[in-house]
Design a protein around this motif. Structure first.
Motif, PDB file in Angstrom:
ATOM      1  N   ILE A   1     -47.549   6.977 -40.154  1.00 39.71           N
ATOM      2  CA  ILE A   1     -46.139   7.211 -39.846  1.00 39.71           C
ATOM      3  C   ILE A   1     -45.313   7.241 -41.124  1.00 39.71           C
ATOM      4  N   VAL A   2     -45.547   6.295 -42.007  1.00 39.07           N
ATOM      5  CA  VAL A   2     -44.796   6.259 -43.273  1.00 39.07           C
ATOM      6  C   VAL A   2     -44.985   7.557 -44.049  1.00 39.07           C
ATOM      7  N   ASN A   3     -46.226   7.998 -44.189  1.00 38.44           N
ATOM      8  CA  ASN A   3     -46.492   9.228 -44.938  1.00 38.44           C
ATOM      9  C   ASN A   3     -45.834  10.437 -44.284  1.00 38.44           C
ATOM     10  N   GLU A   4     -45.898  10.497 -42.957  1.00 38.10           N
ATOM     11  CA  GLU A   4     -45.282  11.621 -42.258  1.00 38.10           C
ATOM     12  C   GLU A   4     -43.755  11.580 -42.384  1.00 38.10           C
ATOM     13  N   LEU A   5     -43.170  10.404 -42.346  1.00 40.51           N
ATOM     14  CA  LEU A   5     -41.719  10.303 -42.497  1.00 40.51           C
ATOM     15  C   LEU A   5     -41.271  10.775 -43.872  1.00 40.51           C
ATOM     16  N   VAL A   6     -41.980  10.356 -44.890  1.00 39.47           N
ATOM     17  CA  VAL A   6     -41.608  10.775 -46.244  1.00 39.47           C
ATOM     18  C   VAL A   6     -41.755  12.278 -46.398  1.00 39.47           C
ATOM     19  N   GLU A   7     -42.787  12.836 -45.810  1.00 44.00           N
ATOM     20  CA  GLU A   7     -42.974  14.284 -45.869  1.00 44.00           C
ATOM     21  C   GLU A   7     -41.878  15.031 -45.114  1.00 44.00           C
ATOM     22  N   ASN A   8     -41.224  14.343 -44.189  1.00 40.72           N
ATOM     23  CA  ASN A   8     -40.198  14.973 -43.372  1.00 40.72           C
ATOM     24  C   ASN A   8     -38.809  14.415 -43.679  1.00 40.72           C
ATOM     25  N   ASP A   9     -38.599  14.060 -44.943  1.00 40.17           N
ATOM     26  CA  ASP A   9     -37.272  13.757 -45.493  1.00 40.17           C
ATOM     27  C   ASP A   9     -36.671  12.444 -45.033  1.00 40.17           C
ATOM     28  N   PHE A  10     -37.492  11.499 -44.579  1.00 39.06           N
ATOM     29  CA  PHE A  10     -37.053  10.119 -44.397  1.00 39.06           C
ATOM     30  C   PHE A  10     -37.660   9.272 -45.508  1.00 39.06           C
ATOM     31  N   ASP A  11     -36.956   8.235 -45.906  1.00 34.98           N
ATOM     32  CA  ASP A  11     -37.413   7.382 -47.004  1.00 34.98           C
ATOM     33  C   ASP A  11     -37.346   5.915 -46.585  1.00 34.98           C
ATOM     34  N   PRO A  12     -38.251   5.475 -45.726  1.00 35.52           N
ATOM     35  CA  PRO A  12     -38.209   4.091 -45.253  1.00 35.52           C
ATOM     36  C   PRO A  12     -38.687   3.108 -46.316  1.00 35.52           C
ATOM     37  N   THR A  13     -38.184   1.893 -46.240  1.00 37.34           N
ATOM     38  CA  THR A  13     -38.730   0.801 -47.037  1.00 37.34           C
ATOM     39  C   THR A  13     -40.033   0.355 -46.395  1.00 37.34           C
ATOM     40  N   VAL A  14     -41.093   0.275 -47.179  1.00 41.97           N
ATOM     41  CA  VAL A  14     -42.409  -0.101 -46.661  1.00 41.97           C
ATOM     42  C   VAL A  14     -42.619  -1.594 -46.911  1.00 41.97           C
ATOM     43  N   CYS A  15     -42.909  -2.338 -45.864  1.00 42.62           N
ATOM     44  CA  CYS A  15     -43.013  -3.793 -45.937  1.00 42.62           C
ATOM     45  C   CYS A  15     -44.440  -4.231 -45.615  1.00 42.62           C
ATOM     46  N   GLN A  16     -45.074  -4.870 -46.578  1.00 43.29           N
ATOM     47  CA  GLN A  16     -46.434  -5.367 -46.373  1.00 43.29           C
ATOM     48  C   GLN A  16     -46.484  -6.881 -46.241  1.00 43.29           C
ATOM     49  N   ASP A  17     -45.330  -7.529 -46.330  1.00 43.24           N
ATOM     50  CA  ASP A  17     -45.276  -8.981 -46.201  1.00 43.24           C
ATOM     51  C   ASP A  17     -43.875  -9.372 -45.745  1.00 43.24           C
ATOM     52  N   ILE A  18     -43.653  -9.394 -44.436  1.00 39.93           N
ATOM     53  CA  ILE A  18     -42.344  -9.774 -43.901  1.00 39.93           C
ATOM     54  C   ILE A  18     -42.514 -10.735 -42.733  1.00 39.93           C
ATOM     55  N   LYS A  19     -41.522 -11.583 -42.568  1.00 43.50           N
ATOM     56  CA  LYS A  19     -41.428 -12.401 -41.363  1.00 43.50           C
ATOM     57  C   LYS A  19     -40.539 -11.666 -40.373  1.00 43.50           C
ATOM     58  N   VAL A  20     -40.817 -11.845 -39.095  1.00 46.18           N
ATOM     59  CA  VAL A  20     -40.052 -11.165 -38.050  1.00 46.18           C
ATOM     60  C   VAL A  20     -39.274 -12.184 -37.233  1.00 46.18           C
ATOM     61  N   ASP A  21     -38.052 -11.803 -36.845  1.00 44.96           N
ATOM     62  CA  ASP A  21     -37.198 -12.751 -36.139  1.00 44.96           C
ATOM     63  C   ASP A  21     -37.157 -12.460 -34.645  1.00 44.96           C
TER      64      ASP A  21
END
Length: 279
Positions: A104-124
């Motif tokens: 999904i991240v790779n496809e988003l970047v290819e389609n003009d979205f630039d998400p922050t990629v998180c490999q270590d996050i806590k969720v609330d």
């Protein structure tokens, strides 16, 4: 290919988790709210999705005012919940998903979205309360989860049309992923509510029900609102509708509504729930 089988909208009010911990589901205050969830749980048990993509917002646990990405996606194998300042009980970690999330991240970047990629996050509670609602007793660890965090707290925030486009791009990315995975998409938060200021306690039930109607039949109509519109019509925290709009963007097939529930007020919020099938 992987397939999105449906979308679920639900409130993520932190008081829900406390009510479940204390066994208050059948109390006068909570009964009508919790009555909407058994059909959702039955559907999930029947369908047995492999992966859940959860649109949520971080309320200051990981992404505070000093660092606030517009869109962020988790690509970790595991997510811990942490105390948000209320002394919450420890709950089991959430199981992550890494292959589809990176796709999904790779496809988003290819389609003009630039998400922050998180490999270590806590969720609330924005993510854990919906999972706990769907799988009582915190029995959610079999489900692989991809967190997608949308900024709904600090201006400038992404507008509804951009959130819908994000969902569409994620829907296309899932459809292009090799495999037979069954995916469900969650839109969490909302609906209308304002928790502070002169309009604290504000709820617009007519608007909430109209939004649920439009999510089924005319989601494009919701993209015409600005965030300022949502704040005026639905309260300062009404912008959480953007997570519902993003979820709806993921559903690229013929959409039908299978379940709906709406209760207000619940913890000063218009609490809505829907199950949308994606054919």
């Amino acid at each position: 290919m992987a397939k999105i089988i449906g979308g679920i909208t639900t409130s993520h009010i932190p008081a829900i988790g406390i009510a479940m911990e204390r066994g208050l589901e059948n109390s006068d205050y909570w009964r009508d709210f919790f009555a909407g969830y058994p059909p959702l749980r039955e559907w999930l048990n029947e369908q047995q999705p492999d992966i859940a993509i959860v649109f949520y917002n971080d309320h200051g646990l990981e992404m505070f005012l000093d660092k606030k990405p517009t869109f962020a996606i988790g690509c970790a194998p595991r997510y811990e919940n942490a105390d948000e300042g209320w002394g919450i009980a420890t709950i089991p970690p959430v199981t992550g998903e890494t292959e589809l999330s990176w796709h999904i991240v790779n496809e988003l970047v290819e389609n003009d979205f630039d998400p922050t990629v998180c490999q270590d996050i806590k969720v609330d509670h924005g993510l854990t309360v919906p999972l706990s609602l769907m799988y009582p007793g915190h029995q959610y660890q079999h489900l692989k989860v991809i967190p997608v965090c949308i900024n709904c707290e600090r201006h400038p925030m992404p507008k509804p049309s951009r959130c819908f486009a994000l969902g569409q791009a994620i829907g296309r990315a899932v459809a292009s992923f090799a495999g037979e995975q069954k995916v469900v998409v969650f839109g969490t938060g909302g609906l209308s509510h304002q928790l502070d200021g002169e309009r604290a306690g504000f709820i617009n039930a007519d608007f909430d029900n109209d939004c649920m109607d439009k999510l089924v039949s005319d989601p494009q109509a919701l993209t015409q609102y600005s965030n300022d519109d949502l704040i005026e019509i639905a309260g300062a925290q009404g912008v959480e509708l953007n997570m519902w709009i993003a979820m709806r963007g993921c559903l690229l097939g013929k959409v039908t509504e299978a379940q709906r529930n709406y209760v207000a007020p619940i913890s000063n919020t218009g609490a809505g729930m829907q199950l949308l099938l994606n054919d």
